[in-house]
Motif scaffolding. Structure first.
Motif, PDB file in Angstrom:
ATOM      1  N   TYR A 213     -20.866  21.635  34.505  1.00  0.00           N
ATOM      2  CA  TYR A 213     -21.414  20.499  33.769  1.00  0.00           C
ATOM      3  C   TYR A 213     -20.960  20.666  32.322  1.00  0.00           C
ATOM      4  N   GLY A 214     -19.920  19.946  31.954  1.00  0.00           N
ATOM      5  CA  GLY A 214     -19.385  20.092  30.608  1.00  0.00           C
ATOM      6  C   GLY A 214     -20.327  19.521  29.563  1.00  0.00           C
ATOM      7  N   MET A 215     -20.697  18.284  29.773  1.00  0.00           N
ATOM      8  CA  MET A 215     -21.414  17.563  28.729  1.00  0.00           C
ATOM      9  C   MET A 215     -22.711  18.221  28.303  1.00  0.00           C
TER      10      MET A 215
ATOM     11  N   VAL B 148      -9.488  21.795  33.362  1.00  0.00           N
ATOM     12  CA  VAL B 148     -10.172  22.889  32.659  1.00  0.00           C
ATOM     13  C   VAL B 148     -11.256  22.376  31.729  1.00  0.00           C
ATOM     14  N   CYS B 149     -12.254  23.220  31.526  1.00  0.00           N
ATOM     15  CA  CYS B 149     -13.299  22.921  30.554  1.00  0.00           C
ATOM     16  C   CYS B 149     -13.488  24.173  29.710  1.00  0.00           C
ATOM     17  N   PRO B 150     -12.609  24.368  28.730  1.00  0.00           N
ATOM     18  CA  PRO B 150     -12.683  25.598  27.936  1.00  0.00           C
ATOM     19  C   PRO B 150     -14.062  25.787  27.312  1.00  0.00           C
ATOM     20  N   SER B 151     -14.678  24.714  26.857  1.00  0.00           N
ATOM     21  CA  SER B 151     -15.981  24.869  26.201  1.00  0.00           C
ATOM     22  C   SER B 151     -17.036  25.313  27.188  1.00  0.00           C
ATOM     23  N   GLY B 152     -17.094  24.652  28.332  1.00  0.00           N
ATOM     24  CA  GLY B 152     -18.105  24.982  29.326  1.00  0.00           C
ATOM     25  C   GLY B 152     -17.867  26.353  29.921  1.00  0.00           C
ATOM     26  N   TRP B 153     -16.622  26.718  30.062  1.00  0.00           N
ATOM     27  CA  TRP B 153     -16.294  28.014  30.660  1.00  0.00           C
ATOM     28  C   TRP B 153     -16.353  29.135  29.620  1.00  0.00           C
TER      29      TRP B 153
ATOM     30  N   GLY C  69     -21.471  12.076  31.839  1.00  0.00           N
ATOM     31  CA  GLY C  69     -20.641  13.276  31.864  1.00  0.00           C
ATOM     32  C   GLY C  69     -19.822  13.197  30.594  1.00  0.00           C
ATOM     33  N   CYS C  70     -18.885  14.111  30.422  1.00  0.00           N
ATOM     34  CA  CYS C  70     -18.094  14.053  29.192  1.00  0.00           C
ATOM     35  C   CYS C  70     -17.298  12.760  29.085  1.00  0.00           C
ATOM     36  N   SER C  71     -17.074  12.104  30.225  1.00  0.00           N
ATOM     37  CA  SER C  71     -16.298  10.864  30.183  1.00  0.00           C
ATOM     38  C   SER C  71     -17.172   9.636  29.986  1.00  0.00           C
TER      39      SER C  71
ATOM     40  N   ASN D  98     -12.801  17.440  38.589  1.00  0.00           N
ATOM     41  CA  ASN D  98     -13.483  18.664  39.016  1.00  0.00           C
ATOM     42  C   ASN D  98     -13.163  19.777  38.032  1.00  0.00           C
ATOM     43  N   ASN D  99     -14.154  20.101  37.185  1.00  0.00           N
ATOM     44  CA  ASN D  99     -13.968  21.217  36.258  1.00  0.00           C
ATOM     45  C   ASN D  99     -14.967  22.334  36.532  1.00  0.00           C
ATOM     46  N   ALA D 100     -15.587  22.274  37.723  1.00  0.00           N
ATOM     47  CA  ALA D 100     -16.450  23.355  38.203  1.00  0.00           C
ATOM     48  C   ALA D 100     -17.630  23.651  37.277  1.00  0.00           C
TER      49      ALA D 100
ATOM     50  N   HIS E 118     -13.168  12.281  21.575  1.00  0.00           N
ATOM     51  CA  HIS E 118     -14.250  13.255  21.369  1.00  0.00           C
ATOM     52  C   HIS E 118     -14.053  14.497  22.230  1.00  0.00           C
ATOM     53  N   TYR E 119     -12.979  14.516  23.049  1.00  0.00           N
ATOM     54  CA  TYR E 119     -12.816  15.651  23.964  1.00  0.00           C
ATOM     55  C   TYR E 119     -12.423  16.923  23.209  1.00  0.00           C
ATOM     56  N   CYS E 120     -12.863  18.076  23.754  1.00  0.00           N
ATOM     57  CA  CYS E 120     -12.556  19.364  23.131  1.00  0.00           C
ATOM     58  C   CYS E 120     -11.039  19.638  23.246  1.00  0.00           C
ATOM     59  N   PRO E 121     -10.533  20.481  22.363  1.00  0.00           N
ATOM     60  CA  PRO E 121      -9.123  20.853  22.466  1.00  0.00           C
ATOM     61  C   PRO E 121      -8.845  21.496  23.830  1.00  0.00           C
ATOM     62  N   GLY E 122      -7.750  21.100  24.447  1.00  0.00           N
ATOM     63  CA  GLY E 122      -7.355  21.689  25.726  1.00  0.00           C
ATOM     64  C   GLY E 122      -8.025  21.062  26.934  1.00  0.00           C
ATOM     65  N   CYS E 123      -8.983  20.163  26.728  1.00  0.00           N
ATOM     66  CA  CYS E 123      -9.733  19.564  27.836  1.00  0.00           C
ATOM     67  C   CYS E 123      -8.830  18.663  28.676  1.00  0.00           C
ATOM     68  N   GLY E 124      -9.082  18.661  29.993  1.00  0.00           N
ATOM     69  CA  GLY E 124      -8.286  17.835  30.889  1.00  0.00           C
ATOM     70  C   GLY E 124      -8.595  16.344  30.801  1.00  0.00           C
ATOM     71  N   HIS E 125      -9.818  15.984  30.385  1.00  0.00           N
ATOM     72  CA  HIS E 125     -10.200  14.564  30.360  1.00  0.00           C
ATOM     73  C   HIS E 125      -9.211  13.714  29.577  1.00  0.00           C
ATOM     74  N   GLY E 126      -8.810  14.238  28.386  1.00  0.00           N
ATOM     75  CA  GLY E 126      -7.914  13.463  27.520  1.00  0.00           C
ATOM     76  C   GLY E 126      -6.592  13.176  28.218  1.00  0.00           C
TER      77      GLY E 126
HETATM   78  S1  SF4 Z   1     -17.140  20.132  27.376  1.00  0.00           S
HETATM   79 FE1  SF4 Z   1     -15.512  20.573  28.790  1.00  0.00          FE
HETATM   80  S2  SF4 Z   1     -15.194  18.695  29.922  1.00  0.00           S
HETATM   81 FE2  SF4 Z   1     -16.365  18.191  28.118  1.00  0.00          FE
HETATM   82  S3  SF4 Z   1     -14.893  17.593  26.598  1.00  0.00           S
HETATM   83 FE3  SF4 Z   1     -15.280  19.727  26.295  1.00  0.00          FE
HETATM   84  S4  SF4 Z   1     -13.754  20.765  27.505  1.00  0.00           S
HETATM   85 FE4  SF4 Z   1     -13.812  18.672  28.187  1.00  0.00          FE
END
Ligand code: SF4
Ligand SMILES: Cc1ncc(C[n+]2csc(CCOP(=O)(O)OP(=O)(O)O)c2C)c(N)n1
Ligand SMILES: [Mg+2]
Lengths: 349, 477
Positions: free
Chosen positions: B136-138, B223-228, B62-64, B132-134, B28-36
């Motif tokens: 709140y992504g979720m 990185v959290c491209p979506s949150g940022w 959290g996103c995880s 640490n993605n600086a 379910h992680y966004c493209p480019g997200c570090g979690h995956g």
């Molecule tokens: S919101 Fe940010 S941390 Fe959450 S899955 Fe998307 S990119 Fe990753």
């Protein structure tokens, strides 16, 4: 078996260990601290674990983690600490984790004081935490029951995969009385759903999250059905001279002990007075109270609160019998004479 | 180690049955997200160490939170910030398991700040992966404790202002100040070189746990491209340009080499010798037969009061203990808490032939007052025909009631003569049982060892009880 003079709070821990509990996660608070202290002393000696957590929030979450495993686990606190544990309790109920939580109630609101009250009734019996959950709540009124009901609590918790709360007041926790301790359980039934740290764990999941409303509704329906079965099977109460009683006093915990004295005094005068003591506060003995309502003329509910259990009595009776209420708060405990006077007014009215 | 794996790690489920999404083979992680990426590195390490079957993965909020969709292990989803506490619980239950706490910055450094510090400080043998993605992504990109100064988020729309929100927290540096943690390193998910460092750190953190060395925390800048609100490419650039300055990479604590490899101690359930360990009484100990006292002294309801330190609570306990041994129903309630510290103490004791109702004594049939304030306070409560016992050495104004029996004795003086002021309470005990004949001396003596831990003091206590009994005998003759 010989008896031991022991404080209610300590009887809880010995009962818990006899019932197979080996994990205790606590945080000190008067008047519940002896529970943690006894656990700290005995747990390591029986191969168990005691941790003084950093807070009640952490301790209930440690319980959450341990209860996910095939072990028996408990925690204890008093009113302000219980408020902090309620988030975790809701998670435990949602994830259907068995555990025993002891609440040695003190007076509130806020920091209040350390004297006994029964004002956590609502936060335990009516939920307190978020969501449509119920916990089994047992109200001991003597040191022997602090042991016996704690042992029962572990069995009920496992049987229904549900948290069970021992809801006692400061006096029941602090009082010393003789206790006869039963034999230790040699073992307890395996919990097939629990994590075992083995290969089958990939099929096991401990969670309270369910994103899909349809699925979460199903889960809620499942929980409610479980609660219905519990209310059918696990109602416990004590009748004291109610058979021919025209007036029935209702109270739990230390109040029920005072009521017993009042009943004895009034019976000595030939007055037909009895007492009903709910032992399980949830499930509440509503059906029994409704039944009594058909022949009893008056009820008097006595509580160390602003009137919390009395609502359940009124609901059970649906207005068919008058329900009187007498209370003390702030740590004040009524004397038998005070209640006697109340009964007299009702009697003479 | 192969840089690119073609097949999916065995420690991931083949099919993600638990995802509500119709597509069961992507995360379910966004493209480019570090979690995956981090999840993949962890799963591969679990494979390689052969620990999958005993691994338990903690997914807090959290996103995880949906870690359990993917990790083919034991899974516990837990409350926001509480994973280190829940991890403590399950790890203590199964010391042989491998417990992974996978947390975001909001989860670990804000709401769960205390839990992580305390778990680290206890040296829990767990492995924490801290993403640490600086932000709140979720929840859609709000301020995190690690959000950079000036960084705009939905709850710091004008940029993080230290005057209002404080400074970004450096978790690794903070945790590394503690004694217990074994290994703390900050790494970054970025280019291949850095990703390799993450891979190594992941392995080290896990192998420390396998070897029972203790607590490891690996902070992973991600990185959290979506949150940022950036493209994945912009996000990488931003991390390099800004995040790295606030959060320098490196090892902050490493005692892995110093600590020896240990075997895990499995928890074994046992009831061997449990009754002794719980100090339960032997079944042989029987109650002693006693003669009933005169009717006026039967079923006494006692209130005992004095200064803290006079042994009032002990006196009450002695009576209850002896009463129990004589086969009576008994109860004892202390005044507890600050009141005791304030200098006065009292307790309520019942001895009864029937089940005891109220353990709280409102109308005592016996009042024991060892100081003047206690007598003044409780004299009026005593039931007519009752008994007041007081220490004439400490209570200058005797009871005024005419409708009660009064027994005054110089308990403290007698105790002083025996060489220990503190046993005045036992003199009073002797006087009460001698006067009322509620309990014979033998039963009282049999109760003493249960409460007096220093056995060399037993003879003195027995003597004090006897002196009290003698006093009332002399008085009566
Ligand atoms: S919101 Fe940010 S941390 Fe959450 S899955 Fe998307 S990119 Fe990753
Ligand atoms: C008690 C509680 N408060 C708030 C939330 C809402 N919430 C869900 S995730 C989250 C922030 C997670 O951020 P982070 O830990 O940084 O994880 P990320 O999504 O960035 O990986 C919040 C505040 C919650 N679930 N529970
Ligand atoms: Mg985050």
């Amino acid at each position: 078996m010989a008896k031991q003079l022991i404080k209610g709070n300590e009887a809880i821990v010995k009962g818990a260990i006899l019932a197979g509990c080996r994990f205790f996660f606590g945080y000190p608070i008067t008047p519940a601290s002896e529970v943690a202290e006894a656990a700290a002393y005995y747990m390591p000696q029986v191969g168990g674990t005691f941790i003084q957590a950093e807070s009640e929030v952490a301790s209930i979450n440690m319980v959450y983690g341990a209860a996910a495993g095939n072990v028996r686990v408990m925690t204890a606190s008093s009113s302000p600490g219980i408020s902090l544990k309620l988030e975790g309790l809701s998670y435990c109920a949602g994830a259907e984790l068995p555990l025993v939580l002891v609440d040695i109630m003190r007076a509130g609101p806020g920091l209040g004081n350390i004297a006994p009250e029964q004002s956590d009734y609502n936060q335990i019996v009516k939920g307190g935490g978020h969501g449509n959950y119920k916990v089994i709540a047992l109200g001991p009124n003597c040191a022997q029951e602090m042991c016996d009901l704690t042992m029962l609590a572990f069995d009920l918790a496992d049987k229904y995969r549900n948290p069970v709360v021992i809801l006692a007041d400061g006096f029941i926790g602090q009082m010393e009385e003789p206790v006869e301790f039963p034999e230790a359980y040699a073992s307890f039934p395996d919990k097939p759903w629990a994590l075992h740290a083995n290969a089958d764990d990939e099929h096991r999941l401990i969670t309270s999250i369910q994103l899909e409303p349809e699925m979460l509704e199903q889960h809620n329906i499942h929980l409610q059905e479980k609660y219905r079965i519990i209310s059918e099977n696990e109602v416990r109460y004590e009748d004291y001279m109610v058979d021919d009683a025209e007036l029935v006093l209702i109270g739990y915990g230390v109040v029920s002990r005072i009521l017993q004295t009042v009943v004895d005094d009034l019976r000595a005068e030939g007055k037909k007075v009895g007492m009903l003591r709910p032992v399980s506060l949830w499930p509440f003995p509503s059906a029994h109270i409704a039944e009594l309502g058909d022949r009893v003329k008056n009820f008097l509910v006595v509580e160390l609160s602003n009137g919390q259990m009395v609502d359940d009595v009124r609901l059970a009776l649906m207005g068919k019998t008058p329900v009187h209420f007498y209370n003390r708060m702030g740590g004040m405990v009524p004397s038998p004479e005070e209640i006697y006077a109340q009964v007299k007014t009702i009697w003479e009215a | 180690m192969a840089e690119k794996r073609l097949s999916k790690a065995d420690s991931f489920y083949k099919v993600y049955e638990r995802t509500p999404s119709a597509i069961k083979d992507v995360t379910h992680y966004c493209p480019g997200c570090g979690h995956g990426v981090l999840s993949k590195l962890i799963a591969e390490a679990i494979d390689d160490f052969g620990i999958r079957e005993r691994t338990i993965f903690m997914s807090p909020v959290g996103c995880s939170v949906f870690g359990y969709y993917y990790f083919r292990t034991g899974n516990i989803q837990c409350a926001h910030g509480r994973a280190p506490a829940a991890a403590t619980g399950i790890k203590r239950a199964y010391p042989e398991s491998i417990v992974i706490s996978y947390q975001g910055d909001g989860d670990l450094a804000a709401i769960g700040g205390n839990e992580i510090i305390q778990a680290a400080n206890r040296g829990e043998n767990i492995t924490v992966f801290f993403v640490n993605n600086a932000i709140y992504g979720m929840t859609g990109g709000q301020l995190a404790p690690t959000t950079l100064i000036g960084q705009k988020t939905t709850t710091s729309p004008f940029g993080r202002n230290p005057a209002n929100e404080g400074y970004p927290i450096r978790v690794s540096e903070m945790i590394a100040t503690l004694e217990a943690p074994v290994y703390v390193e900050r790494v970054m998910l970025g280019d291949a070189k850095n990703t390799n460092k993450v891979r190594r750190a992941v392995r080290k953190g896990l192998s420390n746990q396998i070897d029972n060395k203790g607590f490891s925390l690996i902070e992973v800048l991600s990185v959290c491209p979506s949150g940022w609100k950036m493209t994945p490419v912009q996000a990488k650039q931003w991390m390099n340009d800004f995040m790295l300055k606030q959060f320098p990479l490196g090892v902050y604590r490493d005692r892995s080499e110093e600590i020896p490899v240990r075997e895990s101690q499995r928890h074994v359930f046992s009831v061997d010798g449990i009754r002794d360990k719980l100090e339960l009484p032997k079944s042989g100990e029987q109650t002693m037969q006693v003669e009933k006292p005169a009717a006026e002294f039967m079923n006494p309801r006692l209130k005992l009061a004095g200064f803290g330190g006079q042994g009032i609570l002990m006196l009450g306990l002695m009576l209850a203990e002896a009463g129990m041994r004589a086969g009576y129903h008994v109860s004892w309630i202390p005044s507890y808490g600050p009141e005791m510290r304030g200098g006065t103490a009292n307790c309520h004791v019942n001895l009864s032939e029937r089940r005891i109702g109220s353990p709280v004594v409102s109308k005592p049939t016996v009042l024991v007052a060892l100081n003047q304030p206690s007598l003044d306070k409780f004299e009026s409560e005593v039931a007519p025909g009752g008994l007041i016992i007081y220490d004439t050495a400490l209570v200058p104004n005797p009871p005024k009631r005419k409708d009660v029996k009064v027994l005054g004795l110089p308990a403290t003086t007698i105790a002083d003569e025996l060489g220990n002021t503190r046993i005045a309470n036992m003199v009073v005990l002797g006087a009460y049982v001698g006067y009322s004949r509620i309990l014979p001396k033998e039963v009282v003596f049999s109760a003493l060892p249960a409460l007096i831990k220093r056995k060399n003091l037993l003879p003195l206590n027995e003597l004090a009880v006897e002196k009290g009994m003698e006093f009332v005998t002399r008085m009566g003759s």
